[in-house]
Design a protein around this motif. Structure first.
Motif, PDB file in Angstrom:
ATOM      1  N   TRP A  43      10.114  87.433   4.295  1.00 51.37           N
ATOM      2  CA  TRP A  43       9.073  87.992   3.388  1.00 51.37           C
ATOM      3  C   TRP A  43       9.301  86.901   2.298  1.00 51.37           C
ATOM      4  O   TRP A  43       8.143  86.783   1.569  1.00 51.37           O
ATOM      5  CB  TRP A  43       9.361  89.279   2.658  1.00 51.37           C
ATOM      6  N   LEU A 100       7.017  84.148   2.959  1.00 53.11           N
ATOM      7  CA  LEU A 100       5.685  84.558   2.970  1.00 53.11           C
ATOM      8  C   LEU A 100       5.224  84.531   1.289  1.00 53.11           C
ATOM      9  O   LEU A 100       4.390  84.061   1.072  1.00 53.11           O
ATOM     10  CB  LEU A 100       5.504  85.784   3.319  1.00 53.11           C
ATOM     11  N   PHE A 101       6.120  85.269   0.530  1.00 55.61           N
ATOM     12  CA  PHE A 101       5.664  85.466  -0.830  1.00 55.61           C
ATOM     13  C   PHE A 101       5.922  84.297  -1.869  1.00 55.61           C
ATOM     14  O   PHE A 101       5.517  84.446  -3.074  1.00 55.61           O
ATOM     15  CB  PHE A 101       6.364  86.721  -1.136  1.00 55.61           C
ATOM     16  N   TRP A 158       3.597  80.812   2.609  1.00 56.11           N
ATOM     17  CA  TRP A 158       2.668  80.569   3.636  1.00 56.11           C
ATOM     18  C   TRP A 158       1.319  81.423   3.122  1.00 56.11           C
ATOM     19  O   TRP A 158       0.325  80.991   3.079  1.00 56.11           O
ATOM     20  CB  TRP A 158       3.061  81.558   4.946  1.00 56.11           C
ATOM     21  N   ILE A 159       1.393  82.451   2.279  1.00 56.93           N
ATOM     22  CA  ILE A 159       0.273  83.202   1.611  1.00 56.93           C
ATOM     23  C   ILE A 159      -0.423  82.038   0.543  1.00 56.93           C
ATOM     24  O   ILE A 159      -1.500  82.210   0.604  1.00 56.93           O
ATOM     25  CB  ILE A 159       0.702  84.637   1.122  1.00 56.93           C
ATOM     26  N   ASN A 160       0.521  81.808  -0.214  1.00 57.30           N
ATOM     27  CA  ASN A 160      -0.013  80.807  -1.043  1.00 57.30           C
ATOM     28  C   ASN A 160      -0.768  79.588  -0.333  1.00 57.30           C
ATOM     29  O   ASN A 160      -1.679  78.969  -0.850  1.00 57.30           O
ATOM     30  CB  ASN A 160       0.914  80.351  -2.511  1.00 57.30           C
TER      31      ASN A 160
END
Lengths: 274, 344
Positions: A118, A121-122, A127-129
């Motif tokens: 997480w 990811l965050f 990854w999300i950005n």
């Protein structure tokens, strides 16, 4: 019967003894030395710590925000777990076992690596950005927010909500839904008037099974949450290790236990009814 | 025109046909029994009519309207489930009023009709109880009231008396029949109990392997079973094998005798013929077929005798008094030609 006997065994040796020790520390005084506490029987009897955590806005606030986060987590888990459990129950027996195994899968993998995932990811360059920037959108601050903490909490506790709901929905007689359909109830009316009322004990069990451990959660707020999220678990650790004020840490633990007693009692009542 | 018309209905589970091009009609206001053993497809037929099972082929028309596009909740018929399927979390009154609530009936109207429905089945005093606090017979009546309160033109009943004990079954059956007459709804009842079917229904359809093999009035089925299966299923019939003769008689070497049924068997000479002969149609006299009693079973006011003829055939016959001839006793058997029913 065996379940009850086992419960008492665990209660006596796994709960009562440590609890008595915590109570003794809470009623003692902070002191220099090892351990850094003077026990009541050594002339250190004091209720200062208990009064402090019951009156000081910082400690009361920590207890309340813990309950709030736990309630949000439990509500989100139940909301997600109910359709999941319904889907698993309605799957044919072949796929059903695999769907259930998929729910249990997180238990088989390490907790910290999953939290690490997480974070990956965050985080700001995560990854999300990466995907957001790829599409020309501004990067977001996600890690160390309340939202990231809640996502991590829901992720960690979701299986605890799925299992009791799965159990109660599996025992639901499919003839009851057919009877409701036969009497003119469409899919939504069947869910509201037949499935939900019958699943109510399972919903309550799922909520409490998440709510109770989530209220004392320490690791997830620490890893994903903002520094401002001063939840009980974190405050206990701070008092214990940084301030070396064992009586306040112990009193907070007792305070959490006291506020969790009503829901525990409720859970017990639901258990004996079901 | 019939209220319900089932035409060529086929249902498959996996590869096996549970219903095989089945045809059935239920007239308006009639009480029709579907009689069959387990696996005959009788419950599947009800569930298909109610909309819980999708047919592979065929049509179901209710009052001339094809039910195929309608989900169960929109089909204008109701079903009483075998296990009653009462909602355990609702009171008896809420169970009975469930359909009215779904239909959006006004509260006053609902209360009035629930009261009337409970009165109809004699459960006014139990309105506030939960189903679990009722006996099996009371639960059965709640299920009946719940299904009838919407005044369906057709009520499907899946083994409505199956969960009741023998004494209650008879009384409840009579009540069911009276309710059917009073409401004017057509009843389509599934049962495996031939006595129940014959006693309650206007018409009986016998199912075997997903097909209706015979339908008619109870009297017709009893007196003129069309096949061995029907004769056997309706109980206590002897089946006598023989060979057709050119003059319309049947040569039965196992008796031995030449039998002349009142109804022509229509088979060419030399072909096998089976004749049904009910146990209670066999008389005892001075002239006729000699036989020896091999077993006598007391049947409350009568004795069921098992007999062996000189040709080796085993027949069952009903001795009309409680104390019949003992085993090894010789008797002489006779019957009317009309008692012999050629089977298909």
């Amino acid at each position: 019967m065996i379940g009850r006997a086992l419960l008492w065994l665990v209660l006596t040796f796994g709960v009562a003894t440590p609890l008595a020790l915590v109570a003794a520390i809470a009623l003692g005084e902070a002191a220099e030395g090892i351990p850094p506490v003077r026990f009541p029987w050594n002339g250190g009897a004091a209720t200062d710590s208990l009064v402090l955590i019951a009156t000081d806005p910082f400690y009361v606030g920590a207890l309340l925000s813990s309950l709030e986060v736990a309630a949000l987590t439990a509500a989100a888990c139940v909301a997600l777990a109910f359709p999941m459990a319904l889907g698993i129950v309605r799957a044919r027996p072949g796929p059903r076992i695999w769907l259930l195994a998929a729910v249990m899968l997180p238990f088989w993998t390490g907790f910290l690596p999953r939290m690490g995932a997480w974070i990956g990811l965050f985080r700001d360059s995560g990854w999300i950005n990466g995907v957001l920037v790829e599409f020309g959108l501004p990067a977001q601050q996600m890690l160390y927010t309340d939202a990231a903490m809640l996502v991590g909490m829901v992720h960690a506790y979701l299986p605890f909500a799925v299992l009791p709901l799965f159990g109660v929905l599996l025992r639901l007689d499919p003839r009851l839904e057919e009877a409701a359909a036969d009497l003119g109830a469409g899919p939504v009316a069947r869910l509201v008037t037949v499935v939900l009322p019958q699943a109510a004990p399972g919903i309550a069990a799922a909520f409490l099974l998440v709510f109770i451990p989530a209220a004392g959660e320490y690791v997830i707020p620490e890893l994903l949450g903002p520094p401002s999220a001063t939840l009980v678990g974190r405050v206990v650790v701070q008092e214990f290790f940084q301030n070396r004020d064992w009586p306040v840490a112990a009193a907070l633990s007792l305070g959490l236990l006291v506020v969790l007693l009503p829901p525990l009692w409720l859970y017990q009542r639901l258990g004996t009814q079901g | 025109m019939s209220l319900l018309q089932v035409e060529g209905l086929t249902v498959r589970f996996g590869g096996a046909a549970a219903l095989d091009a089945l045809d059935l009609e239920v007239p308006e206001g009639a009480f029709v029994a579907l009689l069959g053993g387990s696996g005959s497809g009788k419950s599947t037929l009800l569930r298909t009519i109610a909309g819980f099972v999708a047919p592979a082929a065929g049509r179901i028309l209710l009052g001339g309207v094809d039910l195929a596009p309608l989900p169960p909740e929109r089909r204008p018929l109701h079903m009483m489930f075998q296990s009653y399927a009462l909602f355990p979390h609702m009171s008896v009154a809420d169970n009975v009023g469930y359909g009215l609530r779904r239909a959006g009936a006004a509260t006053a109207e609902r209360i009035r009709r629930v009261g009337a429905a409970l009165e109809m089945v004699g459960l006014e005093a139990f309105a506030r109880r939960r189903p679990a606090a009722l006996s099996g017979g009371q639960q059965q009546r709640v299920a009946l009231a719940r299904a009838l309160i919407l005044r369906p033109r057709l009520l499907l009943l899946d083994e409505p008396l199956g969960a009741l004990d023998a004494a209650l079954r008879e009384r409840t059956g009579a009540e069911l029949r009276a309710l059917q007459r009073a409401t004017g709804s057509a009843f389509l009842m599934v049962t495996h109990d031939q006595a129940e079917a014959l006693a309650l229904a206007d018409r009986v359809a016998v199912l075997e392997q997903g097909r209706v093999i015979q339908q008619g009035t109870p009297r017709e089925l009893w007196d003129r079973p069309a096949t061995r299966f029907v004769a056997g299923f309706l109980g206590a019939a002897n089946i006598i094998e023989g060979v057709a003769l050119a003059d319309g008689g049947v040569d039965c070497p196992a008796l031995p005798a030449t039998l002349r049924p009142a109804v022509p068997h229509g088979k060419p000479p030399g072909s096998p013929v089976a004749l049904a002969l009910r146990a209670e149609r066999i008389g005892f006299g001075d002239e006729g077929l000699p036989a020896v009693v091999t077993e006598a079973t007391y049947r409350g006011g009568a004795s069921l005798l098992t007999l062996r003829t000189s040709g080796g055939a085993v027949l069952r016959a009903l001795w009309p008094e409680a104390s019949g001839p003992a085993p090894e006793h010789a008797v002489t058997l006779s019957w009317e030609p009309s008692a012999l029913v050629p089977l298909a």
